[in-house]
Write a protein that holds these residues in place. Structure first.
Motif, short mmCIF file in Angstrom:
data_model
loop_
_atom_site.label_atom_id
_atom_site.label_comp_id
_atom_site.label_asym_id
_atom_site.label_seq_id
_atom_site.Cartn_x
_atom_site.Cartn_y
_atom_site.Cartn_z
N ALA A 248 19.67 -4.10 -17.64
CA ALA A 248 20.52 -3.36 -18.57
C ALA A 248 22.00 -3.51 -18.23
N LYS A 249 22.28 -3.74 -16.96
CA LYS A 249 23.66 -3.81 -16.50
C LYS A 249 24.44 -4.98 -17.09
N GLN A 250 23.67 -5.99 -17.55
CA GLN A 250 24.32 -7.16 -18.17
C GLN A 250 25.18 -6.76 -19.37
N LEU A 251 24.88 -5.62 -19.97
CA LEU A 251 25.63 -5.20 -21.16
C LEU A 251 27.02 -4.65 -20.80
N ILE A 252 27.24 -4.37 -19.51
CA ILE A 252 28.52 -3.77 -19.10
C ILE A 252 29.53 -4.87 -18.79
N THR A 253 30.67 -4.83 -19.49
CA THR A 253 31.69 -5.86 -19.28
C THR A 253 32.95 -5.31 -18.62
N HIS A 254 33.23 -4.02 -18.77
CA HIS A 254 34.48 -3.45 -18.26
C HIS A 254 34.21 -2.09 -17.62
N ARG A 255 35.06 -1.74 -16.64
CA ARG A 255 34.95 -0.45 -15.96
C ARG A 255 36.32 0.21 -15.86
N PHE A 256 36.36 1.52 -16.13
CA PHE A 256 37.61 2.28 -16.09
C PHE A 256 37.38 3.61 -15.39
N LYS A 257 38.48 4.20 -14.90
CA LYS A 257 38.43 5.59 -14.41
C LYS A 257 38.71 6.50 -15.60
N PHE A 258 38.33 7.79 -15.47
CA PHE A 258 38.48 8.68 -16.62
C PHE A 258 39.94 8.76 -17.10
N ASP A 259 40.91 8.70 -16.17
CA ASP A 259 42.31 8.82 -16.61
C ASP A 259 42.80 7.56 -17.36
N GLN A 260 41.94 6.53 -17.41
CA GLN A 260 42.27 5.32 -18.20
C GLN A 260 41.46 5.26 -19.49
N ILE A 261 40.94 6.39 -19.96
CA ILE A 261 40.01 6.36 -21.09
C ILE A 261 40.67 5.83 -22.38
N LEU A 262 41.97 6.06 -22.54
CA LEU A 262 42.63 5.54 -23.75
C LEU A 262 42.67 4.01 -23.70
N LEU A 263 42.89 3.47 -22.49
CA LEU A 263 42.86 2.01 -22.30
C LEU A 263 41.44 1.48 -22.55
N ALA A 264 40.44 2.27 -22.13
CA ALA A 264 39.04 1.89 -22.35
C ALA A 264 38.76 1.79 -23.85
N TYR A 265 39.27 2.76 -24.62
CA TYR A 265 39.09 2.74 -26.08
C TYR A 265 39.76 1.51 -26.68
N ASP A 266 40.95 1.21 -26.18
CA ASP A 266 41.71 0.07 -26.67
C ASP A 266 40.94 -1.23 -26.42
N THR A 267 40.40 -1.36 -25.23
CA THR A 267 39.65 -2.56 -24.83
C THR A 267 38.39 -2.69 -25.67
N PHE A 268 37.67 -1.57 -25.84
CA PHE A 268 36.42 -1.58 -26.60
C PHE A 268 36.69 -1.84 -28.08
N GLY A 269 37.80 -1.29 -28.57
CA GLY A 269 38.13 -1.45 -29.99
C GLY A 269 38.56 -2.85 -30.36
N LYS A 270 39.01 -3.63 -29.35
CA LYS A 270 39.45 -5.01 -29.62
C LYS A 270 38.47 -6.00 -29.00
N ALA A 271 37.17 -5.78 -29.29
CA ALA A 271 36.11 -6.54 -28.62
C ALA A 271 36.23 -8.05 -28.83
N ALA A 272 36.71 -8.46 -30.02
CA ALA A 272 36.80 -9.91 -30.29
C ALA A 272 37.77 -10.57 -29.31
N ASP A 273 38.86 -9.85 -28.94
CA ASP A 273 39.84 -10.42 -28.00
C ASP A 273 39.43 -10.19 -26.56
#
Ligand SMILES: NC(=O)c1ccc[n+]([C@@H]2O[C@H](COP(=O)([O-])OP(=O)(O)OC[C@H]3O[C@@H](n4cnc5c(N)ncnc54)[C@H](O)[C@@H]3O)[C@@H](O)[C@H]2O)c1
Ligand SMILES: [Zn+2]
Ligand SMILES: [Zn+2]
Length: 345
Positions: free
Chosen positions: A310-335
């Motif tokens: 299942a872990k193969q599905l994980i591409t990025h890791r963030f700390k909770f205080d970087q959650i806005l960056l996590a959203y940004d990264t997830f939202g721009k999946a094509a890039d």
């Protein structure tokens, strides 16, 4: 506590919120250790789900540690490590007694939707006994985050409803996290062919790596012809729709073999044409489902025994205080080539 709050279409903020309290004797409060972002959270932020009120803490996936339990909770105690189901189940209503937790009369998909969710330091879980699962000692908790929603959805709505059989042919339209979860779990049944279809070559390459026998990029508009060519003109026994737009459902209608099944997984926001003028004589079955998460205990065993990675599905890791960056990264999946992003508290 810190929480990611939906403040209306296009608006989200990290806010300081009071820690949730036990409200009912069947509640538990869980301290989140790992959570993630789902495509459905992006749907909410777009304003697609009017049922989610501004002010709601988002998130319906995650693992954590029990912080407090109500007097009626018998299976868990503070300190226990738990997996949170995206579906809350009372375990007692008619729907729950049928195993259809998604339609629980007082639960269902409420986390991060109708009540505050898991993208926070703490979350209140109603009906804790039937909505949480114990995490076995030594389990890889990151991998288990994939069991809150993604793996049960691909498996229950796609593979089980699609009746994948040994030696059968399967096409999965959409190679996002859900389509890939269907790809991983379809292989329990050893189908002879699994064709992944997407517009994104990177996601198709991931599909190949995860066990697809062939891939089709549907950008040219000839995906149906390509699938027919790959299946000797027959079409596929199972067509899994894992996107949620009219074009991809129509593609499933065009590639399903006589006697086959179209298993819809995608969340559709607008109406889709049903071509009965052609399909009436094709002996096909069309299924729909909101994930029930009844397969979590079984899937947990397959992850534990390394039957699926299942872990193969994980591409990025963030700390909770970087959650806005996590959203940004997830939202721009094509890039960013993001699939699932882990947010660690
Ligand atoms: N039924 C349920 O209980 C349930 C649960 C969770 C998610 N979902 C839904 O499942 C769907 C898939 O979720 P996801 O997280 O993998 O989404 P996603 O957006 O990450 O992935 C969708 C994929 O479809 C591809 N795509 C878009 N248009 C296409 C086209 N015309 N032809 C081929 N491919 C195309 C995209 O490139 C992308 O890779 C969504 O609609 C989601 O809301 C349903
Ligand atoms: Zn989800
Ligand atoms: Zn119920």
């Amino acid at each position: 506590m810190q929480a990611l709050v939906y403040n209306g279409p296009g608006q989200k903020n990290v806010e300081d919120r009071p820690k949730p309290m036990i409200q009912m004797p069947t509640d538990a409060v869980v301290r989140i250790t790992r959570t993630t972002i789902c495509g459905t959270d992006l749907h909410i932020l777009k304003g697609d789900l009017a049922t989610c009120q501004p002010g709601t803490v988002l998130g319906h996936e995650g693992v954590g540690i029990i912080d407090a339990v109500g007097a009626g909770v018998v299976s868990f105690k503070p300190g226990d490590r738990v997996l949170i189901s995206c579906i809350t189940a009372c375990g007692r209503c008619n729907a729950c007694r049928k195993g259809m937790y998604s339609h629980c009369a007082t639960g269902g998909w409420i986390l991060g939707h109708r009540i505050d969710g898991t993208q926070a330091e703490f979350v209140r879980i109603p009906y804790a006994d039937t909505s949480l699962y114990p995490i076995p000692d030594g389990a890889d908790e990151e991998a288990l985050v994939m069991l809150s929603d993604i793996l049960p959805t691909g498996f229950e709505c796609g593979v089980l409803n699609g009746k994948v059989q040994p030696g059968s042919s399967v096409a999965i339209v959409g190679s996002g996290p859900i389509g890939l979860a269907a790809l991983l779990t379809a292989q329990f049944y050893s189908p002879a062919e699994i064709i992944m279809i997407d517009l994104d070559d990177n996601r198709l390459a991931v599909g190949k790596h995860f066990g697809a026998t062939s891939t089709v990029n549907s950008a040219d508009g000839d995906a149906a012809q390509q699938v027919m060519k790959l299946t000797g003109g027959r079409g596929v026994d199972t067509a899994i729709e894992a996107v949620g737009i009219p074009a991809t459902f129509t593609l499933c209608e065009n590639i399903v073999a006589p006697g086959g099944t179209i298993a819809n997984v995608g969340v559709h926001g607008i109406k889709v044409d049903l071509h009965l003028e052609r399909l009436w004589s094709h002996n096909v079955t069309i299924t729909t489902r909101l994930v029930d998460t009844v397969s979590i205990p079984m899937l947990l065993k397959t992850v534990q025994s390394k039957r699926i990675d299942a872990k193969q599905l994980i591409t990025h890791r963030f700390k909770f205080d970087q959650i806005l960056l996590a959203y940004d990264t997830f939202g721009k999946a094509a890039d960013t080539k993001a699939l699932k992003v882990i947010i660690e508290a």
